[in-house]
Design a protein around this motif. Structure first.
Motif, PDB file in Angstrom:
ATOM      1  N   LEU A   1      -2.346 -43.434 -10.263  1.00  0.00           N
ATOM      2  CA  LEU A   1      -2.957 -42.148 -10.773  1.00  0.00           C
ATOM      3  C   LEU A   1      -1.791 -41.137 -11.353  1.00  0.00           C
ATOM      4  N   VAL A   2      -0.862 -41.062 -10.552  1.00  0.00           N
ATOM      5  CA  VAL A   2       0.458 -39.882 -10.912  1.00  0.00           C
ATOM      6  C   VAL A   2       1.047 -40.612 -12.000  1.00  0.00           C
ATOM      7  N   GLY A   3       1.166 -41.973 -12.209  1.00  0.00           N
ATOM      8  CA  GLY A   3       2.008 -42.637 -12.982  1.00  0.00           C
ATOM      9  C   GLY A   3       1.109 -42.802 -14.187  1.00  0.00           C
ATOM     10  N   ALA A   4      -0.110 -42.967 -14.323  1.00  0.00           N
ATOM     11  CA  ALA A   4      -1.219 -42.911 -15.686  1.00  0.00           C
ATOM     12  C   ALA A   4      -0.974 -41.273 -16.097  1.00  0.00           C
ATOM     13  N   ILE A   5      -1.177 -40.392 -15.436  1.00  0.00           N
ATOM     14  CA  ILE A   5      -0.859 -39.071 -15.904  1.00  0.00           C
ATOM     15  C   ILE A   5       0.459 -38.635 -16.219  1.00  0.00           C
ATOM     16  N   ALA A   6       1.605 -39.362 -15.792  1.00  0.00           N
ATOM     17  CA  ALA A   6       2.684 -39.149 -16.318  1.00  0.00           C
ATOM     18  C   ALA A   6       2.988 -39.773 -17.599  1.00  0.00           C
ATOM     19  N   ALA A   7       2.301 -41.002 -17.977  1.00  0.00           N
ATOM     20  CA  ALA A   7       2.483 -41.641 -19.169  1.00  0.00           C
ATOM     21  C   ALA A   7       1.787 -41.002 -20.210  1.00  0.00           C
ATOM     22  N   ALA A   8       0.868 -39.964 -19.934  1.00  0.00           N
ATOM     23  CA  ALA A   8      -0.075 -39.224 -20.972  1.00  0.00           C
ATOM     24  C   ALA A   8       0.736 -37.825 -21.368  1.00  0.00           C
TER      25      ALA A   8
END
Length: 305
Positions: A186-193
């Protein structure tokens, strides 16, 4: 498969400062301070050797567990910031166009980052943690040798302690990575966005969701909702009765191994695995893959990329 392995290797190269060079520096400083303490007379070698002789197993076991706990804290913080930063690194260093020109999908690129976060990167830190245990045991055994109390039997007991504690630390690491996999995704997905803003958003997101439930469905306060109770359960560190009981017995011991059973890594590891909610782990793996897929689709479609 070679491309995916190369992507994971790239993650290690780009972040070896946090996952290799930094821990190596800390390990070198720790070892240097230990040697310096004995060579300049800050620590009495004969007194230390006598102490290790009085209660060697307690000191070896508690010392290795203490090191393992310290390395676990370091790894947890480092992985959080890696997920919040590494997933957005391609945009920050202008490498996005290069990777989009390669025959590798955005999903595979982001999946390689998540895979590296649960395999290579923690594996390197764990290896250094094992090395720190060897240094700890080596210095302790050397003090016993100088004091004239070391023996082959003591060395065998030390090796057995090292193996039991190392097995427990390894099992706990695997359990923690599986348990917190959806959080990292989840943290990585938010960072990708949104890039580095993922750090404050990831910290505030649970509170915002719980507050939203409180506003819409009611309750005493935002921290007395079903969402908050679930997050508390999902973010809690897995614990076992055996480890807690052993530590309680070790803390009350006053001399030698009186009343304290030798730590059994096989039993402790079995309890760690048995204590996990494997249904939640399965759901977490599906959630992690879904989050990474949605982030890859956003990364592929958004005009800013």
């Amino acid at each position: 498969m070679k491309a995916f392995t190369a992507l994971m290797h790239r993650e290690f190269i780009e972040h070896k400062g946090a996952f290799f060079l930094g821990p190596m520096l800390l390990l070198g400083v720790l070892f240097g301070l230990t040697i310096l303490a004995f060579t300049v007379g800050r620590v009495d070698v004969h007194l230390s050797g006598a102490l290790f002789t009085v209660a060697p197993l307690i000191i070896y076991e508690m010392g290795f567990f203490g090191l393992g706990f310290a390395w676990s804290l370091y790894l947890a913080v480092t992985l959080f910031f890696y997920c919040a930063d590494g997933f957005a690194a391609d945009k920050r260093n202008n490498a996005m166009l290069f990777w989009k020109s390669m025959p590798v999908t955005d999903f595979k690129i982001l999946l390689s980052k998540l895979t590296a976060a649960v395999t290579i990167l923690p594996g390197v830190v764990f290896g250094l943690a094992l090395l720190s245990g060897v240094l700890l045991f080596g210095v302790a055994f050397a003090t016993m040798s100088i004091n004239g109390t070391a023996s082959v039997g003591t060395l065998g007991a030390i090796v057995g302690i090292y193996g039991n504690v190392a097995l427990t630390l390894f099992t706990a690491l695997i359990a923690a990575l599986l348990w917190y996999l959806p959080v990292m995704a989840l943290v990585g997905a938010i960072a990708a966005a949104i890039g580095r803003w993922a750090i404050p958003i990831a910290l505030l997101l649970p509170t915002l969701i719980s507050t939203l439930e409180w506003v819409t469905l009611g309750g005493l306060h935002p921290f007395a909702t079903n969402t908050w109770r679930f997050l508390q359960y999902r973010l809690a560190v897995p614990q076992t009765d055996y480890v807690d009981t052993w530590f309680a017995a070790a803390e009350t011991a006053t001399s030698g191994r009186l009343g304290v059973p030798r730590f059994d890594g096989v039993v402790a590891s079995g309890e760690v695995l048995a204590s996990l909610d494997w249904t939640q782990i399965g759901i977490g793996i599906v959630f992690a893959l879904a989050a990474i897929y949605l982030a890859s689709e956003y990364r592929r479609r958004v005009n800013d990329n």
